[in-house]
Design an enzyme around this catalytic site. Structure first.
Site, mmCIF file in Angstrom:
data_model
loop_
_atom_site.group_PDB
_atom_site.id
_atom_site.type_symbol
_atom_site.label_atom_id
_atom_site.label_comp_id
_atom_site.label_asym_id
_atom_site.label_seq_id
_atom_site.Cartn_x
_atom_site.Cartn_y
_atom_site.Cartn_z
ATOM 1 N N LYS A 40 40.122 28.260 39.863
ATOM 2 C CA LYS A 40 40.875 29.225 39.458
ATOM 3 C C LYS A 40 41.934 29.361 40.540
ATOM 4 C CE LYS A 40 41.140 33.608 37.264
ATOM 5 N NZ LYS A 40 41.676 34.536 38.118
ATOM 6 N N GLY A 99 42.457 38.784 31.001
ATOM 7 C CA GLY A 99 41.664 39.713 31.948
ATOM 8 C C GLY A 99 42.066 41.050 31.622
ATOM 9 N N ARG A 100 42.994 41.464 31.975
ATOM 10 C CA ARG A 100 43.091 43.106 31.809
ATOM 11 C C ARG A 100 43.471 43.413 30.407
ATOM 12 N NH1 ARG A 100 48.143 43.047 35.700
ATOM 13 N NH2 ARG A 100 48.201 40.902 34.833
ATOM 14 N N CYS A 112 42.670 34.926 44.574
ATOM 15 C CA CYS A 112 42.788 36.204 45.007
ATOM 16 C C CYS A 112 43.562 36.665 46.113
ATOM 17 C CB CYS A 112 41.097 36.791 45.287
ATOM 18 S SG CYS A 112 41.216 38.219 45.911
ATOM 19 N N PRO A 117 37.068 36.351 35.168
ATOM 20 C CA PRO A 117 36.531 37.244 36.294
ATOM 21 C C PRO A 117 37.229 38.254 36.860
ATOM 22 C CG PRO A 117 37.327 35.371 37.313
ATOM 23 C CD PRO A 117 37.675 35.259 35.720
ATOM 24 N N MET A 118 36.769 39.405 36.783
ATOM 25 C CA MET A 118 37.361 40.677 37.459
ATOM 26 C C MET A 118 36.311 41.520 38.286
ATOM 27 S SD MET A 118 39.760 42.061 34.278
ATOM 28 C CE MET A 118 38.892 41.704 33.046
ATOM 29 N N ASN A 156 46.118 31.395 32.205
ATOM 30 C CA ASN A 156 45.814 32.830 32.241
ATOM 31 C C ASN A 156 47.101 33.500 33.056
ATOM 32 O OD1 ASN A 156 44.435 34.457 35.136
ATOM 33 N ND2 ASN A 156 44.201 35.191 33.187
HETATM 34 C C1 FMN Z 1 40.446 44.572 38.449
HETATM 35 C C2 FMN Z 1 40.515 42.930 38.847
HETATM 36 C C3 FMN Z 1 39.688 42.169 39.462
HETATM 37 C C4 FMN Z 1 39.993 40.659 39.435
HETATM 38 N N1 FMN Z 1 38.897 40.066 40.142
HETATM 39 C C5 FMN Z 1 39.070 38.698 40.186
HETATM 40 C C6 FMN Z 1 38.002 37.987 40.636
HETATM 41 O O1 FMN Z 1 36.864 38.460 41.192
HETATM 42 N N2 FMN Z 1 38.307 36.509 40.622
HETATM 43 C C7 FMN Z 1 39.441 35.906 40.193
HETATM 44 O O2 FMN Z 1 39.596 34.793 40.159
HETATM 45 N N3 FMN Z 1 40.194 36.842 39.648
HETATM 46 C C8 FMN Z 1 39.997 38.044 39.688
HETATM 47 N N4 FMN Z 1 41.130 38.838 39.199
HETATM 48 C C9 FMN Z 1 42.153 38.026 38.303
HETATM 49 C C10 FMN Z 1 42.061 37.925 36.759
HETATM 50 O O3 FMN Z 1 40.986 37.206 36.605
HETATM 51 C C11 FMN Z 1 43.322 37.250 36.061
HETATM 52 O O4 FMN Z 1 43.586 36.355 36.799
HETATM 53 C C12 FMN Z 1 44.509 38.223 36.375
HETATM 54 O O5 FMN Z 1 44.283 39.502 36.019
HETATM 55 C C13 FMN Z 1 45.571 37.784 35.453
HETATM 56 O O6 FMN Z 1 45.166 37.874 34.091
HETATM 57 P P1 FMN Z 1 45.586 39.085 33.150
HETATM 58 O O7 FMN Z 1 47.048 39.009 33.199
HETATM 59 O O8 FMN Z 1 44.992 38.625 31.641
HETATM 60 O O9 FMN Z 1 44.897 40.340 33.615
HETATM 61 C C14 FMN Z 1 41.048 40.406 38.751
HETATM 62 C C15 FMN Z 1 41.974 40.968 38.118
HETATM 63 C C16 FMN Z 1 41.784 42.304 38.293
HETATM 64 C C17 FMN Z 1 42.680 43.316 37.330
#
Ligand code: FMN
Length: 340
Positions: free
Chosen positions: A148, A233-234, A109, A25-26, A209
């Site tokens: 999460k 995610g990213r 968050c 989720p992002m 994650n």
């Molecule tokens: C732009 C952005 C928005 C995000 N929004 C959420 C969200 O709404 N809910 C959530 O649980 N995590 C959110 N995250 C965190 C990601 O879900 C994830 O846990 C985090 O980016 C680490 O994973 P990664 O290193 O693969 O990016 C967000 C991350 C980014 C970069």
């Protein structure tokens, strides 16, 4: 272990994921068009942007826009953030009536405004409150409830094992651990050893994650740390092919080659669907960051990215994308952009 054995379905309560990859989720990113691309490139479950339980209970119109999904996306997870068990339970009921497959609770968050209200990563500091939230949401949901979470609030209080145990006891069907503390933000720290500890402490599935940006890391989390699934995610920003690459690695196959033409087609499809879902005005604005991500690393994309950021109509953006990729294919992009 046979490489092929790595690519298999995962059960989360009553829901079966057809594979082991989840699109994270992002907020501001994981809308319907983004999720469709993730799904079509190999994500076994997609997660919508987080939704405020308080806003949902008040039936805010903007929140309902965030909840739009399509049948082809299933299984789909929708995430709530909030601190009040009663509001979270009521919001979970609304999500279940809305037909989501999985209800997810945000305990990760780091945003100040959210943690100030006691939600998101702040729940990691209040394990009893966290458990009360999970219990209330589980009691109100006829779908599996997942959590999460982060490794902890900061390096001095890494309590993910205890919080995960409390979530399991409160009825959670799976836990996703973002292997960083709130203090780590989204930085380079990856506390993967903790994934193994959480996995060993629970009998429900654990989704790993944080920092998964290569198939090798995904495989490592599934094999060395015993994760049941991994969430990306990213690394998926402008790059839905990361899911195909990880799936290929799980099968022992080489990664798919992503041609500039495939990139052009995915980008145009993303834009087209964004216009359908959000309307042209909002879609063009939302797509600016996606455009930059899709073009990232491509030859002489800098000027094209800058020019596209200033365009207001979808037709102009399409024309600019087509022109850039045509120049790229013809190997002429450098001279054209210098002249622009
Ligand atoms: C732009 C952005 C928005 C995000 N929004 C959420 C969200 O709404 N809910 C959530 O649980 N995590 C959110 N995250 C965190 C990601 O879900 C994830 O846990 C985090 O980016 C680490 O994973 P990664 O290193 O693969 O990016 C967000 C991350 C980014 C970069």
């Amino acid at each position: 272990m046979e490489p092929r054995a790595l690519d298999h379905p995962v059960r989360i309560g009553s829901v079966t994921l057809p594979g082991r990859l989840v699109a994270a989720p992002m907020a501001g990113v994981s809308d319907l068009p983004f999720r469709e691309l993730a799904r079509d490139h190999g994500a076994a479950m997609v997660c919508a942007e987080m939704v405020s339980a308080e806003a949902l209970v008040r039936r805010s119109g903007k929140t309902h826009h965030l909840m739009r999904y399509e049948e082809g996306e299933r299984p789909i997870s929708m995430q709530l953030f909030g601190a009040r068990p009663a509001a979270m339970a009521e919001a979970a009921r609304i999500l279940c009536d809305h037909g989501v497959d999985v209800v997810d609770i945000n305990m990760g968050c780091p945003v100040r405004k959210i943690v100030k209200s006691g939600a998101g990563a702040a729940l990691m500091r209040e394990p009893a409150q966290a458990a009360a939230v999970v219990e209330a949401v589980v009691g109100a949901s006829d779908r599996p409830v997942t959590v999460k979470m982060r490794a902890g609030w900061d390096a001095a209080s890494m309590n993910a094992v205890a919080v995960a145990r409390a979530c399991e006891a409160a009825g959670a069907a799976a836990v996703c651990l973002h292997a960083r503390t709130r203090g780590d933000g989204f930085g380079p720290t990856r506390r993967y050893a903790l994934l193994g500890e959480v996995k060993a402490a629970l009998s429900i599935p654990v989704i790993g994650n944080g920092g998964i940006d290569t198939p090798e890391i995904a495989v490592q989390l599934l094999t060395d740390y015993g994760c049941d699934a991994v969430m990306v995610g990213r690394a998926a920003l402008g790059n839905p092919w990361i899911f195909a690459a990880i799936r290929a690695a799980l099968r022992g196959d080489p990664p798919p080659v992503v041609t500039p033409e495939a990139r052009r087609q995915a980008l145009l499809r993303h834009l087209h669907r964004a216009v359908e879902v959000h309307g042209e005005h909002l879609a063009v604005r939302r797509m600016r960051k996606h455009l930059a991500w899709y073009l990232h690393g491509l030859r002489d994309a800098h000027r094209a990215k800058e020019a596209i950021q200033r365009l207001d109509s979808a037709a102009d953006v399409v024309a600019a994308i087509e022109a850039y990729f045509d120049r790229l294919a013809a190997g002429r992009e450098a001279s054209v952009e210098t002249a622009a």
